[in-house]
Design a protein around this motif. Structure first.
Motif, short mmCIF file in Angstrom:
data_model
loop_
_atom_site.label_atom_id
_atom_site.label_comp_id
_atom_site.label_asym_id
_atom_site.label_seq_id
_atom_site.Cartn_x
_atom_site.Cartn_y
_atom_site.Cartn_z
N CYS A 137 0.84 -1.21 0.00
CA CYS A 137 0.00 0.00 0.00
C CYS A 137 0.87 1.25 0.00
O CYS A 137 0.58 2.22 -0.71
CB CYS A 137 -0.95 0.01 1.20
SG CYS A 137 -2.43 -0.99 0.95
N ARG A 138 1.92 1.23 0.80
CA ARG A 138 2.80 2.41 0.84
C ARG A 138 3.38 2.70 -0.54
O ARG A 138 3.38 3.83 -1.00
CB ARG A 138 3.91 2.23 1.88
CG ARG A 138 3.38 2.31 3.30
CD ARG A 138 4.46 2.40 4.36
NE ARG A 138 5.30 1.22 4.41
CZ ARG A 138 6.60 1.19 4.11
NH1 ARG A 138 7.21 2.28 3.74
NH2 ARG A 138 7.28 0.07 4.20
N LYS A 139 3.87 1.67 -1.21
CA LYS A 139 4.46 1.87 -2.53
C LYS A 139 3.40 2.25 -3.57
O LYS A 139 3.62 3.14 -4.40
CB LYS A 139 5.22 0.63 -2.97
CG LYS A 139 6.52 0.47 -2.20
CD LYS A 139 7.37 -0.62 -2.78
CE LYS A 139 8.66 -0.75 -2.02
NZ LYS A 139 9.63 0.26 -2.40
N PHE A 140 2.26 1.57 -3.56
CA PHE A 140 1.24 1.82 -4.57
C PHE A 140 0.67 3.24 -4.45
O PHE A 140 0.38 3.88 -5.44
CB PHE A 140 0.11 0.79 -4.47
CG PHE A 140 -0.75 0.75 -5.69
CD1 PHE A 140 -0.31 0.13 -6.84
CD2 PHE A 140 -2.01 1.33 -5.69
CE1 PHE A 140 -1.10 0.09 -7.99
CE2 PHE A 140 -2.81 1.29 -6.82
CZ PHE A 140 -2.36 0.66 -7.97
N HIS A 141 0.53 3.73 -3.22
CA HIS A 141 -0.04 5.06 -3.00
C HIS A 141 1.03 6.14 -2.89
O HIS A 141 0.70 7.33 -2.88
CB HIS A 141 -0.91 5.06 -1.74
CG HIS A 141 -2.17 4.28 -1.92
ND1 HIS A 141 -3.37 4.86 -2.26
CD2 HIS A 141 -2.41 2.95 -1.85
CE1 HIS A 141 -4.29 3.93 -2.38
NE2 HIS A 141 -3.74 2.76 -2.14
N GLY A 142 2.32 5.74 -2.77
CA GLY A 142 3.38 6.73 -2.64
C GLY A 142 3.25 7.55 -1.38
O GLY A 142 3.54 8.75 -1.36
#
Length: 146
Positions: free
Chosen positions: A38-43
């Protein structure tokens, strides 16, 4: 403070406006997810999801612009193929009964508020969470982080 009255259907869209949806009723539980995907996908330090029963979630336009990313864990993420906005998350064991959607894509005010932080075991070290909501090491029902 002024009370804002909000009524369904709640509307949402991607950044470019190509994909639009509405939600008739948002379920009670909504969480900030701190997993690394989630952190990577949402930046961002975390992603915040609401949930609606499938019959209460409606694509209004742009469904043909949705692209799907299949994660290594079997989860799926739907996003706009034009602007990249993250719209929907589906776990690997998704039954199709509910739709988890990114609250950040809502255009309407809603009466609900997030009630937990999940997957804190993977949270960004540079973002201390101090809002007083319950924090779970993994998903809901896992041990609370102390």
């Amino acid at each position: 403070m002024i009370d804002i009255e909000v009524f369904p259907p709640y509307k949402g869209s991607c950044l470019c406006g190509a994909v639009k949806y509405s939600v008739d009723k948002i379920e009670k539980e909504m969480a900030h997810c701190h997993c690394s995907m989630c952190r990577k996908f949402h930046g961002a330090a975390f992603a915040t999801f609401g949930e609606a029963r499938a019959e209460n979630f409606h694509w209004l336009s742009g469904k043909e612009n949705l692209k799907e990313y299949l994660g290594v864990n079997g989860s799926k993420r739907l996003f706009c193929n034009n602007c990249g906005s993250s719209l929907v998350f589906m776990s690997s064991n998704d039954s199709g009964e509910c739709v988890e959607f990114s609250l950040g894509t809502l255009d309407s005010d809603i009466p609900n508020r997030p009630d937990a932080h999940i997957f804190m075991h993977y949270s960004a070290c540079w973002n201390p969470v101090t809002d007083g909501l319950p924090q779970y090491s993994e998903g809901r029902g896992s041990a609370e982080k102390t």
